[in-house]
Design a protein around this motif. Structure first.
Motif, short mmCIF file in Angstrom:
data_model
loop_
_atom_site.label_atom_id
_atom_site.label_comp_id
_atom_site.label_asym_id
_atom_site.label_seq_id
_atom_site.Cartn_x
_atom_site.Cartn_y
_atom_site.Cartn_z
N ILE A 148 0.86 -1.19 0.00
CA ILE A 148 0.00 0.00 0.00
C ILE A 148 0.90 1.24 0.00
O ILE A 148 1.86 1.30 0.75
N LYS A 150 -6.97 0.96 -11.86
CA LYS A 150 -8.36 1.26 -11.48
C LYS A 150 -8.34 2.34 -10.40
O LYS A 150 -7.53 2.27 -9.48
N TYR A 207 -10.85 4.87 -7.84
CA TYR A 207 -12.13 5.30 -7.27
C TYR A 207 -11.85 6.56 -6.45
O TYR A 207 -10.92 6.57 -5.63
N SER A 261 -8.77 6.17 -4.05
CA SER A 261 -8.36 4.79 -3.79
C SER A 261 -7.98 4.18 -5.13
O SER A 261 -8.81 4.09 -6.03
N THR A 274 -5.90 1.10 -7.52
CA THR A 274 -5.28 -0.21 -7.62
C THR A 274 -4.30 -0.15 -8.79
O THR A 274 -4.69 0.23 -9.90
N GLU A 320 -1.03 -4.69 -8.45
CA GLU A 320 -1.92 -4.93 -7.30
C GLU A 320 -1.56 -4.13 -6.05
O GLU A 320 -2.19 -4.31 -5.00
N VAL A 321 -0.56 -3.26 -6.12
CA VAL A 321 -0.34 -2.35 -5.01
C VAL A 321 -1.56 -1.43 -4.91
O VAL A 321 -2.11 -1.03 -5.94
N PHE A 322 -1.98 -1.11 -3.67
CA PHE A 322 -3.07 -0.17 -3.48
C PHE A 322 -2.51 1.22 -3.19
O PHE A 322 -1.52 1.35 -2.48
N LEU A 348 -3.55 5.17 -1.81
CA LEU A 348 -4.54 6.01 -1.12
C LEU A 348 -4.02 7.44 -1.09
O LEU A 348 -2.94 7.70 -0.56
N PRO A 401 -15.80 3.17 -9.63
CA PRO A 401 -14.39 3.09 -9.99
C PRO A 401 -14.22 3.10 -11.50
O PRO A 401 -15.07 2.59 -12.24
#
Lengths: 339, 339, 339, 339
Positions: free
Chosen positions: A151, A197, A199, A224, A226, A230-232, A234, A336
């Motif tokens: 993250i 992606k 959102y 938010s 992605t 696959e790291v998120f 924020l 999203p």
């Protein structure tokens, strides 16, 4: 060696930050011309940097007709970036362009293409990458200090709104572009991946009078994301932010965590009869990233002199523009958005 | 005054935390019975707390038949909470129930209804609310210190996975419930509002062997929430988290920002030939919230003795369960969920 | 097991700190009597701790005649410590004595001798040694983490002056005794050595009205010590200290440095329109060392129950008294004093 | 405007620090000559700063015979400062002299007199005064933020010993001069007073081989000072200091306390499986005071151009030399020394 001659394209706050750096701390370069449609601002900087009257311009077409220089530093409003870059590049002028790179991906592509074709440097102003703390963190992540990133969080809060032209989200991409381009770049840079992606949610909490005229205007938002790996991500955005300037990142990895940046301006601490521990706070991006701006501008000149590829490219600028555009679309649609 | 007699329902890690608190730091209460389906664990705590052989139980139905006490402290797996609460409440036993309150809103409603009907205390284990820092922050926010909240961020990362039963998201609500109920409660408590819309993403990055058996299992996630009063919430979840236990909040308001919690365990700092500044890190929730657990358990006993409404109610537990359920639905569907 | 019965000898601020600890957090002990020459104070604590009227005393001789208990906790003025200890020890009562142990080394020796002869526990109230940070630091030093200690610095600044009886330096040893006994003990403990030579300077900067009556009174001082193993000690003393309570140590070793303690009370941080980072400050020794007092008092009871030698002995108390006396002599004579 | 021509007198570590600053960050000055008795060092810097072969010198008399410039920056060993200053000043060359100003007060007086007579600038290298934190603190103190100063503490610990010539205390004044001149200046500057009485102790703990040849050599020391306005000063000195470079001050006043400086190099923080919070530490004075050196050197050039009195004068240098000499006398005699 002759100095690289630099023309300041834009004489506002960001123009002055770069101007001061070139004037005091980049010995291989010299400011030789200043342009701003607001001629008073141009004159003001020209005087500060000891530039002669005839090298002050208020029409961009005049700049290239009447002055000679090797590079421009663009700090004008975002919607002008593409046009100025194209004109300059065609005359073999190197381009340093402040963030956001442009309004659309299409514009970014045009800028990249012309600079590549004309073989001039195109560097985008993500100065965080030149900050000692940020670059140290990047190295630590790459060395595996905290394992694989899971993250990446980035805070981007600033005290002062951008110019009025930026209140119209449709034509400017709004605060997420003007204030948080850095955060979108940081998430991408620190995660070593591309946006997949996004959102986002946003609202206007403090600026009701602006909201009257520009109903889509927002002054705080969260994002938010992605990434493809696959790291998120924020991101949170607040501007105007009443307490100061706040730019921090936090990267959680499979084996640890890493914090970048601070709200402390210097290390002085006081305690008084008020019975509180008090420390000075970072109030401005100018001071917070003072050394980063020096490193960034020296890097640009070094790339010109030695024909190097800049550390922050047009592609970096474009990817951030695309992510910001997606975030604004998510805000409008409430869902999203895939990139 | 006679001491309030407490039965520990569950003799695992959380049971021992509460047991230690009652044994050492709640003079108005006494532990008089211990229950756990794992009788060895029950015996272990019974010995530690000097409880006689006949007050150790491995069947819950026996507890109420053969022992007399005034209150139970439930720390068993979440799916048992509703049943145990209902049985106890019908016998006029007061209930302290650890988080998450239950698996579904329906269960929560049943627990609330029975406790209200039988006129017994029902307190839910959100101990953060009893932490000096968290409660001070709540007061500061209410006093307007940072203006109106705009964004509430909560970090919930823990070193150790919950029990195997919690790997099946459908039946347990997974880590967002077991680890991050506290964060969902903090966002709600600090924003003074209810959840309106939740978007969450999750992945399994470190636990591939668990993923074989439980394909929906995730070990890291982010949550983007919009509250009814338009405050935004951002939660991130990592568990197992290799570097320690990390529970922090950050609240941005219209006039300021407020940070709660720290990863520092104590104030000792060392610098050695390794050329680094080193500080001890918080490794466990037990130590981080040691004083909060004492305050929480004393509060429960005080509510029993003085007939007070607890500071953390069944409704608080239920609202968090509903938010967690919505977040898990969002993860599965890839879209935001309205509550 | 029967509880150890404790009599509070002194019902002032320190008496209440220990009283609260015994009442709430030492399950193996019970407060059964209270003594204070100020009977109102004694009654106040008696009520708080639910002690019956007949166990409240205003004459020390009555305490031992009319009450039965196993241990006393002495928090009365320093000049009474020796007398009370001797009377109690002769009746086989265990003694916990707050710092400073006594006024003179001779008194300390008498206290040590009688307790040894009567085979009762004598523990001195250096609670810093039971603080998590201090004890962790001591262990780190002993493990060689920072090499051999070279310099030990200790800060001792407190908000409130001791009682009026302590303004007369000749009869009380003044602030270096009342406020800074802890610092003298810390330097000795952390350097693992005894005082060899002490130079001190002091002045009265804030308390001119006290200075009228007591010309030798000082409210700030510094102490430079050389230990037998050549470690240097530096202590500074300020009391009354307007900004809060400040107890910190710094140990420089041949291979590193170690900092103990902090002025932060909790980890909350706020930034507001005042453009400052603000943290709550430690205001009182009661809160700063709350957990240390619990550990200290539990240790005393544990020593009584299990016949252990306390971690802080009469000899520790005596050595500190000797060092304080030397420091005061140095202040008066203007030269360093050999011990 | 023509640039001020600067000759580097000394091409060691400190010479390079100033050289880099002049080369990169002082646009109004240019380095035009380099001198060092070690010609290899001089050549090295000359190449770095693009200085021609004929402007490199290894004899000081040649410098002034064969080169023309406006100012010198002296970073050679302390015992040369007086001689070089006098020769330069007589030729109307402005002098920036690194600390310590000289070996004796007499030398300092000669330097002050000649510079005054020849009307050239004499600035002493106390760069701490140009540090943002130190100068902010000075202003806070003067504004009464913490009331009247009572105690000023200064830490001066450095990783690397000065040159071999400085091991002979009698001829160099040792570490208190070479390392801690800054601390002596800070105590004087922050207390706004002059030294009245000094007591110091010192020992050699890590450098036994140096001690063979120079029995008076010490590598750690503490200094207790009383200023004329009764402020107390406490300095501690450790060099070589294994853990890094450490320069911090703490000022306690009648109404508060103020901390200056930190051991943190930048704000990055990491936590890993080692279960520790880790931050990069300041390792070198070059990095710690990088911005202060720029401000200091710009100030010198500004004083030359605009005929200003420097912020750090020969008198400041002299007062520190006198205090260091007194401290060394105290170490030898074991008693406090009056100034």
């Amino acid at each position: 060696m002759d100095k690289i001659r630099v023309c300041l394209v834009g004489a506002g706050r960001a123009g002055e930050v770069h101007g001061d750096v070139y004037f005091l701390s980049v010995p291989d370069a010299a400011i030789t011309a200043v342009f701003d449609t607001d001629i008073a601002k141009a004159k003001n900087l020209a005087e500060k940097y000891q530039i002669s009257e005839k090298s002050i311009f208020e029409k961009f077409e005049d700049v290239l007709s009447y002055a000679t220089f090797d590079a421009i530093v663009i700090t004008t409003p975002t919607f002008t970036h593409c046009q100025y870059t194209k004109i300059a590049a065609r005359q073999k002028i190197h381009v340093f362009c402040e963030k956001p790179m442009a309004i659309t991906e299409k514009e970014c592509n045009e800028m990249i293409d012309i600079c590549r074709k004309e073989n001039v440097i195109l560097q985008i102003g993500f100065m965080r990458r030149f900050d000692a703390g940020f670059s140290q963190a990047k190295q630590m992540i790459e060395s595996g200090e905290i394992g694989e990133p899971l993250i990446v969080k980035s805070v981007g809060r600033g005290p002062g709104l951008p110019g009025r032209w930026a209140f119209d989200i449709k034509n400017s991409n709004g605060n997420l572009a003007e204030v948080n381009s850095h955060d979108f770049d940081s998430v991408r840079w620190l995660s070593s991946s591309e946006y997949k992606k996004i959102y986002a949610v946003a609202k206007n909490s403090k600026s009701s009078e602006i909201g009257m005229e520009y109903p889509l205007f927002y002054d705080n938002a969260t994002v938010s994301a992605t990434m493809k790996n696959e790291v998120f991500g924020l991101i949170d955005s607040v501007c105007p932010c009443d307490y100061g300037y706040d730019a921090r990142c936090e990267v959680v990895g499979t084996m640890g965590v890493l914090f970048i940046g601070s709200i402390r301006e210097c290390t002085t601490v006081t305690c008084t009869r008020k019975k509180q521990i008090v420390m000075p706070q970072v109030l401005s991006w100018k001071k917070r990233f003072h050394d980063a701006y020096i490193a960034e501008d020296r890097h640009f000149i070094d790339c010109i002199i030695n024909g190097k590829e800049p550390g922050v490219t047009g592609d970096d600028g474009k990817k951030t523009v695309a992510a910001v555009v997606a975030a604004n679309e998510s805000i409008l649609k409430g869902i999203p958005i895939e990139l």
